[in-house]
Motif scaffolding. Structure first.
Motif, PDB file in Angstrom:
ATOM      1  N   UNK A 114      46.701  90.040  52.203  1.00  0.00           N
ATOM      2  CA  UNK A 114      46.218  89.394  53.389  1.00  0.00           C
ATOM      3  C   UNK A 114      46.178  87.827  53.196  1.00  0.00           C
ATOM      4  N   UNK A 115      45.361  87.448  51.957  1.00  0.00           N
ATOM      5  CA  UNK A 115      45.216  86.026  51.962  1.00  0.00           C
ATOM      6  C   UNK A 115      46.396  85.397  51.349  1.00  0.00           C
ATOM      7  N   UNK A 116      47.212  85.887  50.532  1.00  0.00           N
ATOM      8  CA  UNK A 116      48.557  85.049  50.299  1.00  0.00           C
ATOM      9  C   UNK A 116      49.396  85.101  51.599  1.00  0.00           C
ATOM     10  N   UNK A 117      49.290  86.089  52.146  1.00  0.00           N
ATOM     11  CA  UNK A 117      50.277  86.205  53.428  1.00  0.00           C
ATOM     12  C   UNK A 117      49.859  85.140  54.602  1.00  0.00           C
ATOM     13  N   UNK A 118      48.457  85.013  54.662  1.00  0.00           N
ATOM     14  CA  UNK A 118      48.098  83.722  55.404  1.00  0.00           C
ATOM     15  C   UNK A 118      48.414  82.427  54.838  1.00  0.00           C
ATOM     16  N   UNK A 119      48.681  82.286  53.638  1.00  0.00           N
ATOM     17  CA  UNK A 119      48.694  81.080  52.930  1.00  0.00           C
ATOM     18  C   UNK A 119      50.439  80.820  53.555  1.00  0.00           C
ATOM     19  N   UNK A 120      51.267  81.732  53.135  1.00  0.00           N
ATOM     20  CA  UNK A 120      52.826  81.388  53.447  1.00  0.00           C
ATOM     21  C   UNK A 120      52.871  81.304  54.908  1.00  0.00           C
ATOM     22  N   UNK A 121      52.070  81.838  55.625  1.00  0.00           N
ATOM     23  CA  UNK A 121      52.205  81.886  57.183  1.00  0.00           C
ATOM     24  C   UNK A 121      52.100  80.456  57.735  1.00  0.00           C
ATOM     25  N   UNK A 122      51.181  79.721  56.896  1.00  0.00           N
ATOM     26  CA  UNK A 122      50.536  78.308  57.486  1.00  0.00           C
ATOM     27  C   UNK A 122      51.130  77.164  56.782  1.00  0.00           C
TER      28      UNK A 122
ATOM     29  N   UNK B  28      57.375  84.767  46.764  1.00  0.00           N
ATOM     30  CA  UNK B  28      58.331  85.783  47.035  1.00  0.00           C
ATOM     31  C   UNK B  28      58.581  86.760  45.828  1.00  0.00           C
ATOM     32  N   UNK B  29      58.895  86.011  44.689  1.00  0.00           N
ATOM     33  CA  UNK B  29      59.083  86.823  43.542  1.00  0.00           C
ATOM     34  C   UNK B  29      57.836  87.651  43.156  1.00  0.00           C
TER      35      UNK B  29
ATOM     36  N   UNK C  29      60.150  88.548  55.733  1.00  0.00           N
ATOM     37  CA  UNK C  29      60.118  88.704  54.128  1.00  0.00           C
ATOM     38  C   UNK C  29      58.756  88.970  53.619  1.00  0.00           C
ATOM     39  N   UNK C  30      57.589  88.523  54.177  1.00  0.00           N
ATOM     40  CA  UNK C  30      56.390  88.488  53.944  1.00  0.00           C
ATOM     41  C   UNK C  30      55.075  89.542  54.452  1.00  0.00           C
ATOM     42  N   UNK C  31      55.680  90.021  55.627  1.00  0.00           N
ATOM     43  CA  UNK C  31      54.617  90.915  56.511  1.00  0.00           C
ATOM     44  C   UNK C  31      54.607  91.894  55.701  1.00  0.00           C
ATOM     45  N   UNK C  32      55.305  92.462  54.876  1.00  0.00           N
ATOM     46  CA  UNK C  32      55.266  94.038  54.260  1.00  0.00           C
ATOM     47  C   UNK C  32      54.043  94.231  53.625  1.00  0.00           C
ATOM     48  N   UNK C  33      53.622  93.265  52.968  1.00  0.00           N
ATOM     49  CA  UNK C  33      52.443  93.458  51.979  1.00  0.00           C
ATOM     50  C   UNK C  33      50.929  93.576  52.866  1.00  0.00           C
ATOM     51  N   UNK C  34      50.586  92.846  53.942  1.00  0.00           N
ATOM     52  CA  UNK C  34      49.710  93.265  54.554  1.00  0.00           C
ATOM     53  C   UNK C  34      50.153  94.556  55.318  1.00  0.00           C
ATOM     54  N   UNK C  35      50.897  94.923  55.697  1.00  0.00           N
ATOM     55  CA  UNK C  35      51.158  96.274  56.439  1.00  0.00           C
ATOM     56  C   UNK C  35      51.127  97.390  55.349  1.00  0.00           C
ATOM     57  N   UNK C  36      51.253  97.197  54.240  1.00  0.00           N
ATOM     58  CA  UNK C  36      50.921  98.220  53.213  1.00  0.00           C
ATOM     59  C   UNK C  36      49.382  98.554  53.223  1.00  0.00           C
TER      60      UNK C  36
END
Length: 245
Positions: free
Chosen positions: A111-119, A130-131, A76-83
């Motif tokens: 990237x920073x929000x992705x790292x936050x949700x990842x850990x 997510x919203x 669900x969350x990796x698409x933003x860093x991949x952009x």
């Protein structure tokens, strides 16, 4: 027995994988082509992302199976860093229309929000992040449109293919937002993946078009050089003939 969703997901994997190897082949033929290299990373990441979506990571690396929560986050969350890879492609293909500072800023903001949700546990951040990510989809689309507008205005080569690809991104983003808020009901929930794969195909056309242009230019220069060598050879022979005569 595979479901219709599985078949669509596997088709996306095949298409994005083909684009990855096609771009790699183009780059290996012309190492100075950074556009092809950028597409290799973006399409390769999307191939892995589509694979993860189709299988949820449960057969990933066999015995090294990730937890359901980690799989869910990656889906669900990796698409933003991949952009960020997409904007790097823009920078390589249209350097005058895409600022390096924008890529750096976007990479940090995604990237920073992705790292936050990842850990962090999903229950802590899911309802908030997510919203937010979903609403950023149209913002990414608007950034694409801005680059396309500048590229079309400057009549950059490949700008029309970029416009076609961005239309798929916009449509996918709108459908994804509508699906998230239950405005549109469908059994398939990877609408963004479909639109990005269509976008990848358009990007591959940009690489193909530019490679073809570079080949024609090289062929034209080679022909001009041959003609110049022939002309100088004739001049030298004429001078020698005059001197000997």
């Amino acid at each position: 027995m595979y479901s219709d969703n599985d078949r669509v997901n596997f088709l996306l994997i095949g298409i994005s994988g083909f684009v990855t190897f096609y771009a790699l082949a183009m780059f290996l033929r012309r190492r100075s082509d950074l556009t092809s290299l950028a597409l290799v990373f973006f399409a390769g990441e999307r191939t892995l992302r589509n694979y993860w979506w189709a299988n949820y990571g449960y057969d990933w690396l066999h015995d090294l199976r990730a937890t359901f929560e980690l799989n869910y986050k990656l889906v669900w969350f990796f698409w933003m860093p991949s952009s960020t890879f997409m904007f790097i492609f823009f920078r390589a293909a249209f350097p005058r229309q895409m600022s390096r500072r924008f890529i750096t800023l976007f990479g940090l903001c995604s990237g920073l929000p992705f790292l936050y949700v990842l850990f962090t546990p999903s229950k802590v951040h899911f309802e908030l992040i997510k919203p937010l990510y979903t609403l950023m989809l149209p913002l990414v689309s608007l950034a694409c449109i801005y680059v396309i507008y500048k590229a079309l205005k400057a009549r950059e080569e490949g700008a029309k293919w970029l416009l076609a690809g961005a239309c798929f991104i916009v449509i996918g983003a709108l459908f994804d937002v509508a699906y998230t808020y239950n405005i549109i009901l469908t059994t398939y929930n990877n609408l963004t993946g479909v639109s990005i794969v269509a976008f990848l195909v358009c990007q591959s056309q940009i690489v193909s078009q530019r490679s073809s242009t570079a080949f024609r230019q090289a062929e034209h220069l080679s022909k001009e050089l041959k003609n110049e060598v022939d002309r100088q050879t004739r001049d030298i022979r004429s001078i020698l003939a005059s001197c000997c005569g």
